[in-house]
Design a protein around this motif. Sequence first.
Motif, PDB file in Angstrom:
ATOM      1  N   THR A 104       0.838  -1.196   0.000  1.00 39.14           N
ATOM      2  CA  THR A 104       0.000   0.000   0.000  1.00 39.14           C
ATOM      3  C   THR A 104       0.874   1.248   0.000  1.00 39.14           C
ATOM      4  O   THR A 104       0.637   2.190  -0.761  1.00 39.14           O
ATOM      5  N   ARG A 105       1.887   1.245   0.862  1.00 40.15           N
ATOM      6  CA  ARG A 105       2.801   2.398   0.906  1.00 40.15           C
ATOM      7  C   ARG A 105       3.477   2.592  -0.449  1.00 40.15           C
ATOM      8  O   ARG A 105       3.609   3.700  -0.940  1.00 40.15           O
ATOM      9  N   HIS A 106       3.890   1.481  -1.033  1.00 42.76           N
ATOM     10  CA  HIS A 106       4.587   1.521  -2.318  1.00 42.76           C
ATOM     11  C   HIS A 106       3.666   2.113  -3.387  1.00 42.76           C
ATOM     12  O   HIS A 106       4.048   3.024  -4.118  1.00 42.76           O
ATOM     13  N   TYR A 107       2.430   1.604  -3.463  1.00 41.00           N
ATOM     14  CA  TYR A 107       1.502   2.100  -4.486  1.00 41.00           C
ATOM     15  C   TYR A 107       1.121   3.553  -4.236  1.00 41.00           C
ATOM     16  O   TYR A 107       1.001   4.328  -5.182  1.00 41.00           O
ATOM     17  N   LEU A 108       0.924   3.902  -2.960  1.00 40.86           N
ATOM     18  CA  LEU A 108       0.580   5.305  -2.675  1.00 40.86           C
ATOM     19  C   LEU A 108       1.723   6.211  -3.120  1.00 40.86           C
ATOM     20  O   LEU A 108       1.501   7.274  -3.693  1.00 40.86           O
ATOM     21  N   GLY A 109       2.949   5.764  -2.856  1.00 42.47           N
ATOM     22  CA  GLY A 109       4.114   6.549  -3.259  1.00 42.47           C
ATOM     23  C   GLY A 109       4.161   6.727  -4.766  1.00 42.47           C
ATOM     24  O   GLY A 109       4.384   7.832  -5.268  1.00 42.47           O
ATOM     25  N   GLU A 110       3.916   5.647  -5.487  1.00 43.21           N
ATOM     26  CA  GLU A 110       3.980   5.711  -6.955  1.00 43.21           C
ATOM     27  C   GLU A 110       2.844   6.570  -7.514  1.00 43.21           C
ATOM     28  O   GLU A 110       3.044   7.379  -8.400  1.00 43.21           O
ATOM     29  N   TRP A 111       1.667   6.359  -6.962  1.00 45.06           N
ATOM     30  CA  TRP A 111       0.473   7.039  -7.473  1.00 45.06           C
ATOM     31  C   TRP A 111       0.539   8.528  -7.177  1.00 45.06           C
ATOM     32  O   TRP A 111       0.184   9.365  -8.014  1.00 45.06           O
ATOM     33  N   LEU A 112       1.021   8.857  -5.977  1.00 44.54           N
ATOM     34  CA  LEU A 112       1.086  10.269  -5.598  1.00 44.54           C
ATOM     35  C   LEU A 112       2.438  10.890  -5.938  1.00 44.54           C
ATOM     36  O   LEU A 112       2.706  12.026  -5.589  1.00 44.54           O
ATOM     37  N   GLY A 113       3.312  10.121  -6.577  1.00 47.81           N
ATOM     38  CA  GLY A 113       4.624  10.660  -6.942  1.00 47.81           C
ATOM     39  C   GLY A 113       4.472  11.666  -8.068  1.00 47.81           C
ATOM     40  O   GLY A 113       3.809  11.395  -9.055  1.00 47.81           O
TER      41      GLY A 113
END
Length: 586
Positions: A104-113
């Motif tokens: 979840t952290r990884h995807y949030l980082g990518e999505w909000l990057g």
Amino acid sequence: MKNISATLAIVWRIAAPYFRSEDKWAGRGLLAAVVAMELALVAIDVLVNQWQNRFYSALQTSDWDNFVREIWIFIALAFTYIALAVYKLYLNQWLQIRWRQWLTRHYLGEWLGGATHYRMQLKGDAADNPDQRITEDVKNFVEQTLTIGLGLLSSIVTLFSFVIILWGLSNAAPLRLFGTDLMIPGYLCWGALIYAIFGTALTHWIGAPLVNLNFEQQRYEADFRFNLVRVRENSEQIALLRGEGAERARLLDRFGFVIANWYGIMSRTKRLTAFTASYQQAAVIFPYVLVAPAFFAKKIQLGDMMQTASAFSSVQGALSFFVTAYRSLAEWRSIVARLDGFEMSVESAANLPAREPAIALEVAGGRHIDLEQLCVNLPNGTPLVAAKAFTIQSPERVLVTGPSGSGKSTLFRAIAGIWPFGTGTVVIPAKAKLMMLPQRPYFPVGVLRDAVVYPAAPGAFSAAQVHDALIAVGLPDLAGRLDEDGHWNRMLSLGEQQRLGLARALLHAPDYLFLDEATASLDEPSEARLYRLLAEKLPQATIVSIGHRSTLDAFHTRKVALVKDGAIHVVGRGREPVEAEPTVAP
Ligand SMILES: Nc1ncnc2c1ncn2[C@@H]1O[C@H](COP(=O)(O)OP(=O)(O)OP(=O)(O)O)[C@@H](O)[C@H]1O
């Protein structure tokens, strides 16, 4: 087969990074423990299978001592089994939550990057409802991958362990057909294999459409939920327009897709269950049919027959993994496809500027913002605004005007670096702090003080600073409610929201402040007061405004019009010097 290996490659791509991440030791440790327990459970199954032979033989021979001994052995095996089963589940859940947390952290980082989430919307491609992918799909992926992976491992190990037993039993209980013994080595194993192949092929034939149906079901459910959220977010507009009837019809329409697809799933599942249930029921008596002739011919004992039946059911069960897990496998494949689509979409949005001709953002040492040979396009490539050579000095006050839809806001987006479509370069001074204030500023739901200072961290400004900023922009009532929790976009008038936005600008004190009709909902005297306030509090800031009111002229030193030139609008032509108000710093 090609499909299966492609799916497995995707699963590996999604799953492996966690086991290489900073949490890898916890992840690998938990996985190893869970795998070890799974194997230990198979070992206990093998021991129970051997126990069955001894136990039923003791019964057949009325051997009381052995019977009691076997009861104690069973109790010991049962307790070990229970302890292993409990801790296998507990550690499995522990692994799930750590893995999910990381993913979840990884995807949030990518999505909000960067502005990836925004570009994904602009591109409008594959990944519908990212919210669902980051919540449910991630949760289900982790859960199902572990369940299916461990199930498969257990089946393979069970298969090898029991095939050996079954092979031995086949030789001890030869196949008896029409009164003659047929010596077919390992015939029980072959029987189980043929039975499982037949079951698997039929299951796949009946159940294959479930993969797609499950994929669609998740999409329809997410669409329905998304539309409900839209109603909640826009409930005032809907109530004012008396749009409830239209909304209900629209929502029921969406829900209709959920229902129709569900009927498809139901009918497929019914057929699949009818087959798998018959298959499993037949499997109960199949081994007895095979060895009963040998038993009745007194070639083997009751214990041998019971052990054979149990071993056969273990081998057959292991070989039928695909049949039993078919529904989960179908769901899992659709989840994998959804996460893959999400990853692709994030990647494509993040790499948009690198892959297609895009507006280049350059950071340079000067003090000005330069637009060089800039051509801003729509996502479909149609040119919208052009600026051959345009400079925004520091500090200065520029008013950008132009007809509605001429591309003023899009030009701001390009300067902010979130609009990639187009060509040319935007040069931004190094270390310059840019801030964009739109007509409808965004405030996260929560404590007012944190909402005002967004995107700075809560506490980045003292309560006194926030209080003073709110007083300065004319919101004394709100200044006394700094610790109040709320949905500020919903609770405040647009004019109040715009004042709050300006308070945010005062606190952040940017070098370049872009106001996109950011005061359009205020009355003219209030607007004038706020422009004077900005000039007073941020004398060194460059302010670039978009506005339609002629009263704004007085607060700017330069006016730039977007002028139609053929199909596009051009920045910079039709310049008019503006007489600045004495209170506005040049
Ligand atoms: N994401 C998008 N996809 C497709 N077209 C877009 C998108 N965003 C903006 N446009 C189009 O670009 C054009 C310019 O929009 P923009 O918001 O920049 O205009 P504007 O000059 O700021 O208008 P206004 O004065 O009404 O605010 C419009 O025709 C709009 O429909």
